[in-house]
Write an enzyme that holds these catalytic residues in place. Structure first.
Site, mmCIF file in Angstrom:
data_model
loop_
_atom_site.group_PDB
_atom_site.id
_atom_site.type_symbol
_atom_site.label_atom_id
_atom_site.label_comp_id
_atom_site.label_asym_id
_atom_site.label_seq_id
_atom_site.Cartn_x
_atom_site.Cartn_y
_atom_site.Cartn_z
ATOM 1 N N TYR A 65 0.825 -1.213 0.000
ATOM 2 C CA TYR A 65 0.000 0.000 0.000
ATOM 3 C C TYR A 65 0.856 1.258 0.000
ATOM 4 O O TYR A 65 0.495 2.256 0.621
ATOM 5 C CB TYR A 65 -0.932 0.035 1.226
ATOM 6 C CG TYR A 65 -1.745 -1.221 1.430
ATOM 7 C CD1 TYR A 65 -2.664 -1.629 0.469
ATOM 8 C CD2 TYR A 65 -1.594 -2.001 2.571
ATOM 9 C CE1 TYR A 65 -3.427 -2.775 0.657
ATOM 10 C CE2 TYR A 65 -2.341 -3.152 2.765
ATOM 11 C CZ TYR A 65 -3.257 -3.536 1.809
ATOM 12 O OH TYR A 65 -3.998 -4.670 1.998
ATOM 13 N N TYR A 109 -14.276 -5.365 4.022
ATOM 14 C CA TYR A 109 -12.938 -5.732 3.568
ATOM 15 C C TYR A 109 -12.704 -7.191 3.950
ATOM 16 O O TYR A 109 -12.824 -7.551 5.125
ATOM 17 C CB TYR A 109 -11.852 -4.845 4.202
ATOM 18 C CG TYR A 109 -10.475 -5.330 3.821
ATOM 19 C CD1 TYR A 109 -9.936 -5.020 2.569
ATOM 20 C CD2 TYR A 109 -9.738 -6.155 4.665
ATOM 21 C CE1 TYR A 109 -8.699 -5.514 2.187
ATOM 22 C CE2 TYR A 109 -8.494 -6.652 4.282
ATOM 23 C CZ TYR A 109 -7.981 -6.323 3.049
ATOM 24 O OH TYR A 109 -6.761 -6.816 2.656
ATOM 25 N N ASP A 151 -16.512 -13.360 8.898
ATOM 26 C CA ASP A 151 -15.089 -13.076 8.767
ATOM 27 C C ASP A 151 -14.653 -12.434 10.080
ATOM 28 O O ASP A 151 -14.824 -11.233 10.277
ATOM 29 C CB ASP A 151 -14.858 -12.144 7.572
ATOM 30 C CG ASP A 151 -13.393 -11.744 7.415
ATOM 31 O OD1 ASP A 151 -12.584 -12.063 8.303
ATOM 32 O OD2 ASP A 151 -13.070 -11.110 6.380
ATOM 33 N N LYS A 201 -5.464 -13.189 11.839
ATOM 34 C CA LYS A 201 -4.683 -12.176 12.582
ATOM 35 C C LYS A 201 -4.247 -12.567 14.008
ATOM 36 O O LYS A 201 -3.105 -12.922 14.216
ATOM 37 C CB LYS A 201 -5.425 -10.848 12.574
ATOM 38 C CG LYS A 201 -5.483 -10.242 11.169
ATOM 39 C CD LYS A 201 -5.786 -8.777 11.175
ATOM 40 C CE LYS A 201 -5.516 -8.114 9.852
ATOM 41 N NZ LYS A 201 -6.598 -8.234 8.863
HETATM 42 C C1 PLP Z 1 -6.747 -8.591 7.400
HETATM 43 C C2 PLP Z 1 -8.077 -9.103 7.020
HETATM 44 C C3 PLP Z 1 -8.209 -10.103 6.038
HETATM 45 C C4 PLP Z 1 -7.057 -10.623 5.245
HETATM 46 O O1 PLP Z 1 -6.114 -11.284 6.026
HETATM 47 P P1 PLP Z 1 -4.611 -11.484 5.449
HETATM 48 O O2 PLP Z 1 -3.950 -12.332 6.477
HETATM 49 O O3 PLP Z 1 -4.025 -10.111 5.360
HETATM 50 O O4 PLP Z 1 -4.722 -12.138 4.141
HETATM 51 C C5 PLP Z 1 -9.485 -10.601 5.796
HETATM 52 N N1 PLP Z 1 -10.550 -10.146 6.462
HETATM 53 C C6 PLP Z 1 -10.460 -9.191 7.405
HETATM 54 C C7 PLP Z 1 -11.696 -8.756 8.145
HETATM 55 C C8 PLP Z 1 -9.226 -8.621 7.718
HETATM 56 O O5 PLP Z 1 -9.130 -7.653 8.617
#
Ligand code: PLP
Length: 432
Positions: A14, A142, A245, A274
């Site tokens: 980015y 996202y 997610d 994460k």
């Molecule tokens: C960071 C993130 C992703 C992607 O995860 P990566 O490990 O960076 O591929 C997907 N969904 C959400 C909600 C995120 O914050």
């Protein structure tokens, strides 16, 4: 021509590599702080894209990796198994919302989401509904940077508009705008908009995807438990799967271990990444209910889930994830998060100066997450350098100046972070 190229061999994410200032080099850290080459120490207000929930250099996490490295660094899960992966799968089933009984590992949040979407489509095919092959996502969402994920990110405000012609087309419902404590009327407006979209697209939709309670990279938008509960009911009514997610919201970020708990809802599929390993190694888990899992069971090998990232279930990652969860439970991290939340609310939300500032559109706090949203993104130009000169690492994006600290951040460090966020508006008010 070559001479005008920046000298960096390392291509940063980015970042406009021509104009970005040189990224400072981190040489180590402990707790919420990291050290830069040259001697500067900064409090990390972002815990490294929200994953380093135990902070840097945590002795137990470091030791877990070293111990596991002595035993077994890697072996494939194709036709083989190992104890760290088995134990982590059992543990995740124990701590996630009841009903999520099966765990598929992968190596990043984006891939975990790809797995979820692929699983949802194949599930519908194997139930005899192949026409249900698209996703329904929310504006403001996202879900990652791989192409499958890009296609379910907000197509207008997201970072992927450039690729619109390249990506598969999915459906989008309006972003829920009613916050945690919104009125029933405001929440009902959001729910009605979701229902209206579903009525239009359910016959060709495999699953609704959402970041429950908190759309993170889409602008730290906070929603209500009632919306999340309504999403569950609507998915059942229209016979589509619900995918949470929880890559950003999982492991305490919203104040509960998982954001789904605010609503008391079990999704059909849930994705974690994460905070899963405490940020110490890249890994992800896609969990499914028994009913999703059962749709893949058959005498026909062609009905198996044909997916398998090379590094899925990596023993080092699984072992450090187990240690991360042990520390989380033994050291009562949910209490630590509640303590940080109190400071964030007192210092940011209940602060008269921020409330009265005409450049600020909104201040939101949920769990160990706080954001000051401005009307004009130019108002955050220079905020990062300002914070750094005061010993804090902030990384604002768009109109959002936010903090998602490590849970080990001390109360004093938390107040230094909120102090810098407030000072930015106090110090710069005259120049605007
Ligand atoms: C960071 C993130 C992703 C992607 O995860 P990566 O490990 O960076 O591929 C997907 N969904 C959400 C909600 C995120 O914050």
């Amino acid at each position: 021509m070559n001479q005008s190229l920046p000298p960096s061999s390392l291509w940063h994410p980015y970042a406009q590599m021509l104009t970005s200032p040189t990224a400072p080099t981190v040489v180590g850290g402990e707790g919420a702080r990291f050290h830069l080459q040259g001697g500067e120490t900064l409090i990390d207000a972002t815990c490294s894209w929200w994953c380093m929930i135990h902070g840097y250099g945590h002795p137990r996490l470091v030791k877990a990796i070293k111990d596991q490295a002595d035993t077994l660094c890697h072996v494939m899960l194709g036709g083989l198994s190992h104890e760290p992966a088995q134990r982590l799968a059992d543990t995740l089933v124990r701590i996630t919302p009841a009903g999520l009984n099966h765990v598929f590992f992968s190596d990043s949040g984006s891939v975990g989401m790809e797995v979820a979407m692929k699983m949802a489509v194949q599930y519908q095919v194997q139930r005899g509904q192949p026409e249900k092959h698209r996703m329904l996502s929310l504006m403001g969402a996202y879900h990652g940077d791989t192409t499958g994920c890009m296609a379910v990110c907000d197509p207008e405000e997201g970072m992927h508009a450039l690729f619109a012609g390249f990506l598969p087309r999915h459906h989008f419902a309006p972003a829920p705008r009613a916050g945690y404590h919104a009125t029933r009327e405001a929440i009902d407006t959001d729910i009605a908009a979701l229902r209206a979209t579903l009525e239009r697209c359910h016959t060709e939709t495999a699953a609704l995807l959402m970041e429950p309670m908190l759309q993170a990279a889409g602008g730290l938008n906070m929603t209500s438990p009632a919306y999340v509960r309504a999403a569950r009911e609507l998915c059942d009514e229209f016979d589509i799967l619900l995918i949470f997610d929880e890559v950003a919201t999982g492991f305490g970020r919203t104040g509960k271990l998982f954001a789904a708990e605010h609503a008391g809802v079990t999704p059909d599929i849930m994705v974690l990444s994460k905070g899963l390993t405490g940020g110490y190694l890249g890994h992800a888990a896609t969990l499914a209910t028994s009913s999703v899992f059962a749709a893949f069971l058959s005498d026909d090998p062609g009905r198996a889930f044909m997916h398998g990232p090379t590094f899925m279930g990596n023993p080092l990652a699984c072992r450090v994830a187990l240690e991360s969860l042990a520390v989380f439970e033994e050291e009562a991290y949910l209490d630590k998060i509640a303590g940080l939340n109190t400071i964030l609310r007192e210092e940011l939300q209940e602060d008269g100066d921020l409330i009265g500032n005409s450049r600020i559109a909104d201040v939101r706090v949920l769990g160990a997450t706080a954001v000051i949203e401005v009307h004009d993104d130019a108002d955050l130009d220079g905020a990062q350098a300002f914070a750094r000169s005061r010993g804090v690492w902030l990384r604002p994006f768009g109109r959002w100046l936010y903090t998602m600290p490590a849970y080990v951040t001390t109360h004093d460090e938390m107040r230094r972070i909120t102090g810098v966020m407030k000072d930015w508006f106090a110090t710069t008010s005259s120049s605007h």
